[in-house]
Design a protein around this motif. Structure first.
Motif, PDB file in Angstrom:
ATOM      1  N   CYS A 159       0.858  -1.174   0.000  1.00  0.00           N
ATOM      2  CA  CYS A 159       0.000   0.000   0.000  1.00  0.00           C
ATOM      3  C   CYS A 159       0.900   1.232   0.000  1.00  0.00           C
ATOM      4  N   GLN A 210       0.137   4.113   0.881  1.00  0.00           N
ATOM      5  CA  GLN A 210      -0.174   5.017   1.993  1.00  0.00           C
ATOM      6  C   GLN A 210       0.413   4.522   3.303  1.00  0.00           C
ATOM      7  N   CYS A 211       0.113   3.214   3.635  1.00  0.00           N
ATOM      8  CA  CYS A 211       0.561   2.743   4.952  1.00  0.00           C
ATOM      9  C   CYS A 211       1.653   1.684   4.860  1.00  0.00           C
ATOM     10  N   CYS A 225      -7.305  -0.619   0.437  1.00  0.00           N
ATOM     11  CA  CYS A 225      -6.370  -1.187   1.410  1.00  0.00           C
ATOM     12  C   CYS A 225      -7.155  -1.571   2.662  1.00  0.00           C
ATOM     13  N   CYS A 261      -5.661   0.686   5.869  1.00  0.00           N
ATOM     14  CA  CYS A 261      -5.852   2.121   6.049  1.00  0.00           C
ATOM     15  C   CYS A 261      -6.994   2.659   5.198  1.00  0.00           C
TER      16      CYS A 261
HETATM   17 ZN   LIG Z   1      -2.942   1.082   3.453  1.00  0.00          ZN
END
Ligand SMILES: [Zn+2]
Length: 294
Positions: free
Chosen positions: A32, A34-35, A50, A53
């Protein structure tokens, strides 16, 4: 909830020594953006969320190489039935279905590289064998939409899977060299296609034919074809026969009307009408006999 784009995806390179690639190809974990968590992507997913997150992720399929298998719909005896029907057909030598002796048959999944391109003219499928084969007809295979199933190594006998030895990069180069703009590729995949391979003997020679086991279609490059030689001889005989007939007709016309040139030519033309009819009778009979025998 952020929007993220996933440009970098797991390895798409395949080598014949890379045994695990088949298993991991599609149970694919992406990071991911983002996280950083590992997210598992499913077959038909392009938009993924995801689970950790809740970011919306977009999967750029042009950069993924999928891994598919086509299921077999034919039992060995059914495939042999298709082969016999093909042998009884018009392009093979007469009675091949009765005279050929099938020596052995193998079943395997043959790997091909599959490229789907999309441009203003529509979708096109390009296939390239991913292992060496003497049967170049494989490029002409029709893969019906919906036949592609995700490859699952647990569902198939490993020894039935022919290992690819043509790298993805080579297949891409081939595609490019054949005049395709790689930017138009909307999907790329390695596809395992089920085949029965038959070895048969005819007149002391051995031949190979493939029966594609999802459609039952027969593929062969070299087979005992109908001989064209007798037809060529007949064609030459026809030409010679009509020339000789014409000469005889003109000779007769001039013999009967030696004083009048126009009259002589007209007489020759009348003779020709009847003589051509007579000459064509044995030629037609010979053509019929040859077509029956060859
Ligand atoms: Zn994520």
């Amino acid at each position: 909830m952020g929007q993220a784009f996933l440009p970098v995806l797991p390895t798409t390179h395949l080598t014949s020594t890379d045994k695990n690639v088949c298993a991991t190809f599609w149970e694919m974990q992406i990071k991911c953006t983002q996280c950083g968590a590992d997210v598992t992507v499913q077959q038909d997913e392009t938009f993924i969320e995801c689970p950790f997150c809740a970011s919306a992720l977009f999967l750029d399929k042009r950069k993924v190489v999928f891994h598919y298998l086509i299921n077999s719909n034919f039992k060995p005896n059914e495939a042999e039935g298709n082969l016999k029907r093909w042998m009884a057909g018009n392009h093979t030598v007469k009675d091949l279905d009765l005279k050929a002796q099938i020596a052995k048959s193998d079943f395997y999944y043959f790997p091909v590289w599959y490229f789907k391109t999309k441009d203003s003219t529509g979708d096109r499928i390009h296939l390239q064998p991913a292992a060496s084969t003497s049967v170049s007809e494989i490029k002409k295979l029709q893969i019906p939409a919906g036949a592609l199933k995700f490859y699952d190594k647990n569902l198939h006998n490993e020894h039935e899977i022919v290992k690819p030895d043509v790298l993805y990069d080579s297949a891409q180069t081939w595609l490019q060299n054949s005049g395709t703009d790689l930017n138009t590729v909307s999907e790329a995949a390695l596809v395992h296609i089920p085949f029965y391979q038959f070895h048969y003997n005819f007149n002391g020679q051995s031949f190979t034919a493939l029966v594609e086991a999802s459609s039952g279609q027969v593929y062969a490059n070299i087979y005992p074809a109908k001989s064209e030689a007798p037809f060529r001889v007949l064609f030459a005989m026809s030409i010679a026969g009509f020339i000789v007939t014409s000469i005889i007709c003109y000779a007769l016309g001039f013999m009967l009307n030696s004083s009048d040139l126009i009259e002589a030519l007209l007489t020759a033309e009348v003779f020709k009408v009847f003589a051509y009819g007579l000459v064509s009778v044995p030629l037609i009979i010979m053509a019929y006999v040859i077509a029956k025998k060859v």
